[in-house]
Design an enzyme around this catalytic site. Structure first.
Site, PDB file in Angstrom:
ATOM      1  N   TRP A 107       0.835  -1.207   0.000  1.00  0.00           N
ATOM      2  CA  TRP A 107       0.000   0.000   0.000  1.00  0.00           C
ATOM      3  C   TRP A 107       0.867   1.254   0.000  1.00  0.00           C
ATOM      4  O   TRP A 107       0.537   2.244  -0.652  1.00  0.00           O
ATOM      5  CB  TRP A 107      -0.970   0.006   1.173  1.00  0.00           C
ATOM      6  CG  TRP A 107      -2.017  -1.061   1.070  1.00  0.00           C
ATOM      7  CD1 TRP A 107      -2.232  -2.093   1.938  1.00  0.00           C
ATOM      8  CD2 TRP A 107      -2.989  -1.231   0.022  1.00  0.00           C
ATOM      9  NE1 TRP A 107      -3.266  -2.875   1.498  1.00  0.00           N
ATOM     10  CE2 TRP A 107      -3.749  -2.377   0.324  1.00  0.00           C
ATOM     11  CE3 TRP A 107      -3.282  -0.519  -1.152  1.00  0.00           C
ATOM     12  CZ2 TRP A 107      -4.788  -2.831  -0.485  1.00  0.00           C
ATOM     13  CZ3 TRP A 107      -4.318  -0.966  -1.965  1.00  0.00           C
ATOM     14  CH2 TRP A 107      -5.056  -2.100  -1.632  1.00  0.00           C
ATOM     15  N   ASP A 181      -1.765   6.669   6.434  1.00  0.00           N
ATOM     16  CA  ASP A 181      -2.829   5.755   6.033  1.00  0.00           C
ATOM     17  C   ASP A 181      -3.092   4.852   7.240  1.00  0.00           C
ATOM     18  O   ASP A 181      -2.221   4.069   7.629  1.00  0.00           O
ATOM     19  CB  ASP A 181      -2.331   4.952   4.822  1.00  0.00           C
ATOM     20  CG  ASP A 181      -3.344   3.934   4.311  1.00  0.00           C
ATOM     21  OD1 ASP A 181      -4.377   3.728   4.968  1.00  0.00           O
ATOM     22  OD2 ASP A 181      -3.074   3.336   3.242  1.00  0.00           O
ATOM     23  N   LYS A 205     -12.484  -1.931   6.978  1.00  0.00           N
ATOM     24  CA  LYS A 205     -11.714  -2.809   7.861  1.00  0.00           C
ATOM     25  C   LYS A 205     -12.159  -2.681   9.316  1.00  0.00           C
ATOM     26  O   LYS A 205     -12.575  -3.641   9.906  1.00  0.00           O
ATOM     27  CB  LYS A 205     -10.231  -2.522   7.706  1.00  0.00           C
ATOM     28  CG  LYS A 205      -9.690  -3.184   6.436  1.00  0.00           C
ATOM     29  CD  LYS A 205      -8.817  -2.339   5.602  1.00  0.00           C
ATOM     30  CE  LYS A 205      -8.605  -3.001   4.252  1.00  0.00           C
ATOM     31  NZ  LYS A 205      -7.694  -2.240   3.407  1.00  0.00           N
TER      32      LYS A 205
END
Ligand SMILES: *Cc1c(COP(=O)(O)O)cnc(C)c1O
Length: 376
Positions: A107, A181, A205
């Protein structure tokens, strides 16, 4: 009703009381005679819903008053573009200052790659040399940096930053905003929001259903986008319009509110931290003592949320065969989505806030049984 233990990395399990409340209110929410899905986002019925979600998030995370909370769309992936566009892009081409990235996983790689389209990117440290199984030392921020980006919890490889880098002192012209993030660790343990300029997270999530992106942004970082930036990609427009420049993902925002209410009733971040530490602690303890499975991640950097594990089988083909059998048999036993990310293989148990202790205990028990059935 049949409920499995879902170890999916995302979208992932939601607390059962949240699903039950959403179901009970499906056709008539708060006496409005309509579902939240049917409400006008500008109506008197929806306003308290978005306000409640924001105020609960502020309360649970301790978000200071000089930060805006935005409910956007496009996932964490769109923030990979929005952050550099709003913080490090010039009127024609990249801005003068650098977008700094610490590469700790796939990511983080993607975030840096997107930023390079709008900004001068400096990947200042990386742990790619050891397949991202550790977090590298964070080099100092420098005066020519626009912002400093980290991925706090690395969902795919199962690492997390043990210490938040300090990007303040080194900079001559004031602190360099730290951007993170936090898609896979938001509200999983304490976080000092004031250490960051921007925090962002996709909802699927730890917050609710897919479709909402939460952005927490310090006010002085709003309003620096180049003039040709599309309206939907500008923080100032979303902030000025209270996340209602266009139709927000209303139902997702509502379910996030229910999740936050559930978390608050549980005792908030302190209580969930304790539970998360207990769950992850049990699982790592099992892995560290197992003859068949092991964690590839260096101990100081192990994630509380995503725990990859690998079978100790030398022959790669036999290993894959065994791991496939494990994932299949676990699913048959009601323990689903244990395959590792398609890019890294192996297995992974994602144990977000909504995963009960009993789910982790059931997984460990299953793995112990499975081990007994495998000859060494
Ligand atoms: C899942 C995830 C993403 C991607 O999120 P989308 O909402 O699908 O864009 C980005 N970063 C991290 C850390 C993630 O866990």
């Amino acid at each position: 009703m049949k409920r499995v233990y879902n170890f999916s990395p995302g979208p992932s399990a939601l607390p059962l009381p949240v699903l039950e409340k959403a179901a009970a209110e499906m056709c008539d929410a708060n006496g409005a005679g309509q579902s939240v899905m049917e409400m006008s986002h500008r109506s008197k019925d929806f306003k308290p819903i978005i306000e409640k979600t924001e105020s609960l998030l502020r309360e649970l995370m301790g978000i200071p008053a000089n930060y805006k909370v935005l409910f956007l769309q496009g996932g964490a992936s769109l923030q990979f573009s929005m952050v550099p566009l709003n913080l490090a892009a010039g009127e024609s081409g990249p801005g003068e200052k650098k977008a700094v990235f610490i590469e700790t996983g796939i990511w983080a790689e993607k975030a840096a790659k997107e930023a390079a389209k709008f900004a001068h990117v400096d990947v200042r440290a990386s742990s790619k040399d050891k397949a991202y199984t550790y977090i590298p030392q964070a080099p100092a921020a420098q005066p020519g940096d626009a912002y400093y980006h980290i991925t706090l919890n690395n969902t795919i490889v199962g690492t997390k930053w043990a210490q938040i880098p300090d990007t303040g002192a080194a900079a001559a012209g004031g602190a360099i905003p730290l951007v993170s993030d936090i898609s896979s660790c938001i509200l999983s343990e304490p976080l000092n929001v004031a250490q960051f300029g921007i925090l962002y997270a996709g909802s699927q999530k730890n917050l609710g259903p897919a479709g909402v992106t939460v952005v927490i942004i310090r006010e002085d970082l709003i309003g620096h986008a180049p003039s040709k930036t599309p309206a939907m990609l500008r923080y100032d427009i979303h902030a000025d319009e209270g996340s209602m420049y266009n139709t927000p993902p209303c139902y997702g925002i509502y379910v996030i509110g229910l999740v936050l209410e559930w978390l608050k009733n549980l005792g908030g971040v302190p209580a969930i931290t304790k539970l998360n530490q207990e769950k992850a602690g049990l699982f790592y303890q099992y892995l560290d003592n197992s003859k068949l499975f092991y964690s590839p991640v260096e101990k100081p950097f192990r994630s509380l949320m995503n725990i990859p594990f690998i079978a100790r089988v030398k022959d790669a083909e036999k290993r894959t065969e065994l791991e496939n059998r494990f994932v299949k048999e676990a699913a048959a036993a009601g323990l689903i989505n244990l395959a590792g990310h398609r890019l890294v293989g192996g297995m992974r148990a994602s144990i977000y806030n909504a995963m009960p202790l009993e789910g982790v205990q059931a997984l460990i028990q299953f793995m112990q049984q499975f081990e007994k059935g495998v000859a060494h």
